[in-house]
Enzyme design. Structure first.
Site, PDB file in Angstrom:
ATOM      1  N   THR A 121      35.670  33.208  46.346  1.00  0.00           N
ATOM      2  CA  THR A 121      34.772  32.077  46.164  1.00  0.00           C
ATOM      3  C   THR A 121      33.533  32.170  47.057  1.00  0.00           C
ATOM      4  O   THR A 121      33.597  32.738  48.155  1.00  0.00           O
ATOM      5  CB  THR A 121      35.527  30.758  46.479  1.00  0.00           C
ATOM      6  OG1 THR A 121      34.601  29.699  46.624  1.00  0.00           O
ATOM      7  CG2 THR A 121      36.314  30.858  47.770  1.00  0.00           C
ATOM      8  N   TYR A 145      39.879  25.712  52.703  1.00  0.00           N
ATOM      9  CA  TYR A 145      39.912  26.371  51.389  1.00  0.00           C
ATOM     10  C   TYR A 145      39.212  27.733  51.482  1.00  0.00           C
ATOM     11  O   TYR A 145      39.775  28.769  51.113  1.00  0.00           O
ATOM     12  CB  TYR A 145      39.247  25.478  50.329  1.00  0.00           C
ATOM     13  CG  TYR A 145      39.003  26.200  49.025  1.00  0.00           C
ATOM     14  CD1 TYR A 145      40.056  26.544  48.186  1.00  0.00           C
ATOM     15  CD2 TYR A 145      37.704  26.551  48.629  1.00  0.00           C
ATOM     16  CE1 TYR A 145      39.830  27.228  47.004  1.00  0.00           C
ATOM     17  CE2 TYR A 145      37.474  27.226  47.448  1.00  0.00           C
ATOM     18  CZ  TYR A 145      38.540  27.568  46.640  1.00  0.00           C
ATOM     19  OH  TYR A 145      38.312  28.249  45.469  1.00  0.00           O
TER      20      TYR A 145
HETATM   21  N1  LIG Z   1      36.802  26.408  39.510  1.00  0.00           N
HETATM   22  C1  LIG Z   1      35.886  26.970  40.304  1.00  0.00           C
HETATM   23  O1  LIG Z   1      34.681  26.618  40.235  1.00  0.00           O
HETATM   24  C2  LIG Z   1      36.283  28.067  41.270  1.00  0.00           C
HETATM   25  C3  LIG Z   1      35.297  28.597  42.108  1.00  0.00           C
HETATM   26  C4  LIG Z   1      35.663  29.629  42.977  1.00  0.00           C
HETATM   27  C5  LIG Z   1      36.967  30.127  42.979  1.00  0.00           C
HETATM   28  N2  LIG Z   1      37.903  29.583  42.155  1.00  0.00           N
HETATM   29  C6  LIG Z   1      39.272  30.130  42.210  1.00  0.00           C
HETATM   30  O2  LIG Z   1      39.706  30.443  40.891  1.00  0.00           O
HETATM   31  C7  LIG Z   1      41.123  30.278  40.784  1.00  0.00           C
HETATM   32  C8  LIG Z   1      41.433  29.461  39.546  1.00  0.00           C
HETATM   33  O3  LIG Z   1      40.811  28.181  39.657  1.00  0.00           O
HETATM   34  P1  LIG Z   1      40.858  27.109  38.484  1.00  0.00           P
HETATM   35  O4  LIG Z   1      39.585  26.335  38.548  1.00  0.00           O
HETATM   36  O5  LIG Z   1      41.256  27.776  37.236  1.00  0.00           O
HETATM   37  O6  LIG Z   1      42.047  26.154  39.015  1.00  0.00           O
HETATM   38  P2  LIG Z   1      43.293  25.558  38.218  1.00  0.00           P
HETATM   39  O7  LIG Z   1      43.920  24.560  39.157  1.00  0.00           O
HETATM   40  O8  LIG Z   1      42.902  25.110  36.861  1.00  0.00           O
HETATM   41  O9  LIG Z   1      44.231  26.831  38.058  1.00  0.00           O
HETATM   42  C9  LIG Z   1      45.156  27.265  39.041  1.00  0.00           C
HETATM   43  C10 LIG Z   1      46.447  27.620  38.317  1.00  0.00           C
HETATM   44  O10 LIG Z   1      47.361  28.195  39.243  1.00  0.00           O
HETATM   45  C11 LIG Z   1      48.636  27.572  39.101  1.00  0.00           C
HETATM   46  N3  LIG Z   1      49.282  27.683  40.420  1.00  0.00           N
HETATM   47  C12 LIG Z   1      48.849  27.143  41.594  1.00  0.00           C
HETATM   48  N4  LIG Z   1      49.658  27.513  42.592  1.00  0.00           N
HETATM   49  C13 LIG Z   1      50.614  28.327  42.057  1.00  0.00           C
HETATM   50  C14 LIG Z   1      51.714  29.035  42.587  1.00  0.00           C
HETATM   51  N5  LIG Z   1      52.013  28.980  43.890  1.00  0.00           N
HETATM   52  N6  LIG Z   1      52.493  29.774  41.743  1.00  0.00           N
HETATM   53  C15 LIG Z   1      52.202  29.819  40.409  1.00  0.00           C
HETATM   54  N7  LIG Z   1      51.164  29.168  39.845  1.00  0.00           N
HETATM   55  C16 LIG Z   1      50.384  28.433  40.671  1.00  0.00           C
HETATM   56  C17 LIG Z   1      48.341  26.169  38.629  1.00  0.00           C
HETATM   57  O11 LIG Z   1      49.424  25.544  37.961  1.00  0.00           O
HETATM   58  C18 LIG Z   1      47.142  26.403  37.715  1.00  0.00           C
HETATM   59  O12 LIG Z   1      47.558  26.708  36.393  1.00  0.00           O
HETATM   60  C19 LIG Z   1      41.583  29.629  42.093  1.00  0.00           C
HETATM   61  O13 LIG Z   1      42.186  30.621  42.895  1.00  0.00           O
HETATM   62  C20 LIG Z   1      40.297  29.128  42.712  1.00  0.00           C
HETATM   63  O14 LIG Z   1      40.364  29.126  44.122  1.00  0.00           O
HETATM   64  C21 LIG Z   1      37.594  28.544  41.305  1.00  0.00           C
END
Ligand SMILES: NC(=O)c1ccc[n+]([C@@H]2O[C@H](COP(=O)([O-])OP(=O)(O)OC[C@H]3O[C@@H](n4cnc5c(N)ncnc54)[C@H](O)[C@@H]3O)[C@@H](O)[C@H]2O)c1
Length: 333
Positions: A121, A145
């Site tokens: 990120t 985070y």
């Molecule tokens: N959304 C953004 O703008 C953004 C920006 C930078 C980085 N990210 C990174 O991208 C990744 C995905 O983000 P997102 O927006 O899709 O979030 P999200 O919450 O929609 O997806 C995360 C998924 O991981 C699953 N999960 C969480 N912990 C778990 C575990 N211990 N074991 C198994 N499954 C688990 C959740 O059920 C969910 O389906 C994350 O790692 C986040 O840090 C997102």
């Protein structure tokens, strides 16, 4: 042509992971998903994709998946993503994001899974001194985070030096939009992402949109961010995987953004234009730790991968987010 090896997508029921699953299957890769469904949704996983409901720290389950699926690559999206929550409950983030990523890497190394793509990120940069921000800029996260993600990057670097393993850390900027065919999108209730919140308001699911801070050092005083369409981002993951397979001795760390910023008011105006409505804006104070402007320098990803963004256009991002929001209303009834 790259051989299409079996991929395990962690967090594949979530927002970005479900788009990566689509990008992989659309390109003909064998895919399996592990997700504990804490913030993800079963409906986001396409039919025909092997789904394992469980946690990424469950080493026995991972060993079984690797054996059953012949996994040769991991795309690791699973994690907790709410910045203010990470300030209130840092140990949750160091557990779910850092410690469990370590457990996942451990299982991968033990099973000889050689390729790993990690959702990192722009929060790893903290408040950058220069914008656009390059990958070599100081990493100075200002919340747990960002630190939890940076620690995972550091572990990946060490693991790649010690084992037959290469990785790609992709540092996402602001991810937005939805699958152009509305097969998946952001489904999280109470999401805080601006474009999601704005389309919810445009559809009457919220009364207004809060604008946090109007005195930033930006042209209109509101915060400027680099919004990347989630399907372009998902496609970058597939290309990164091809690059890891093509050069097993090389690991990569790359920004993922378009290198162009839009202010909060630009985004709300775009949503108004696309929907032909006027969202109510409530001007509020700044939130702690919000930089004026956060824009990627994306020269590295463009030089390294044959990445051609297809949806790098704010109205298109808004249209796709809106179409998904309508679809979500149908799904949820
Ligand atoms: N959304 C953004 O703008 C953004 C920006 C930078 C980085 N990210 C990174 O991208 C990744 C995905 O983000 P997102 O927006 O899709 O979030 P999200 O919450 O929609 O997806 C995360 C998924 O991981 C699953 N999960 C969480 N912990 C778990 C575990 N211990 N074991 C198994 N499954 C688990 C959740 O059920 C969910 O389906 C994350 O790692 C986040 O840090 C997102």
């Amino acid at each position: 042509m790259t051989q299409k090896l079996p991929v395990l997508v962690t967090g594949g029921a979530g927002y970005i992971g479900s788009h990566a699953v689509l990008a992989l299957i659309d390109a003909g890769w064998p895919v399996a998903v592990i997700d504990n469904l804490t913030t993800g949704f079963r409906f986001a996983i396409p039919e025909g994709v092997a789904f394992y409901e469980g946690d990424i720290e469950d080493s026995e389950l991972l060993a079984r998946i690797f054996a059953e699926q012949g996994t040769k690559a991991i795309m690791h999206f699973a994690g907790s993503i709410i910045v203010p929550e990470s300030v209130e409950n840092p140990l949750k983030y160091y557990h779910n994001n850092t410690a469990k990523s370590r457990a996942l890497m451990d299982a991968a190394v033990k099973a000889g899974v050689p390729h790993f793509i990690f959702s990192s990120t722009a929060a790893t940069y903290g408040i950058p001194e220069v914008s656009p921000v390059t990958e070599d800029s100081p990493k100075a996260p200002i919340n747990p985070y960002g630190t939890s993600k940076l620690m995972t990057e550091i572990m990946l670097g060490d693991v790649a030096k010690a084992h037959p393993f290469n990785y790609c850390a992709l540092r996402y900027f602001n991810v937005a939009g939805a699958d152009p065919q509305a097969r998946t999108g952001q489904s999280t209730a109470g999401a805080t992402h601006l474009i999601k919140v704005a389309v919810e308001a445009a559809l009457g699911k919220r009364s207004h949109v809060a604008v946090f801070g109007t005195d930033f050092d930006t042209p209109d005083g509101t915060g400027v961010r680099d919004y990347i369409h989630v399907s372009d981002l998902a496609n970058a993951h597939v290309l990164a995987l091809e690059a890891l397979i093509a050069q097993p001795g090389r690991s990569l760390t790359m920004n993922c953004g378009y290198g162009k910023g839009f202010s909060v008011l630009d985004v709300l105006d775009a949503v108004d234009r696309v929907t032909n409505r006027t969202i109510e804006r409530r001007l509020e104070g700044r939130r702690a730790g919000d930089p004026d402007s956060l824009i990627s320098d994306n020269r590295r990803i463009k030089a390294t991968l044959p990445w051609q963004p297809r949806y790098a256009d704010l109205p298109t991002i808004v249209e796709h987010a809106l179409a998904w929001e309508r679809r979500l209303t149908e799904i949820r009834g």
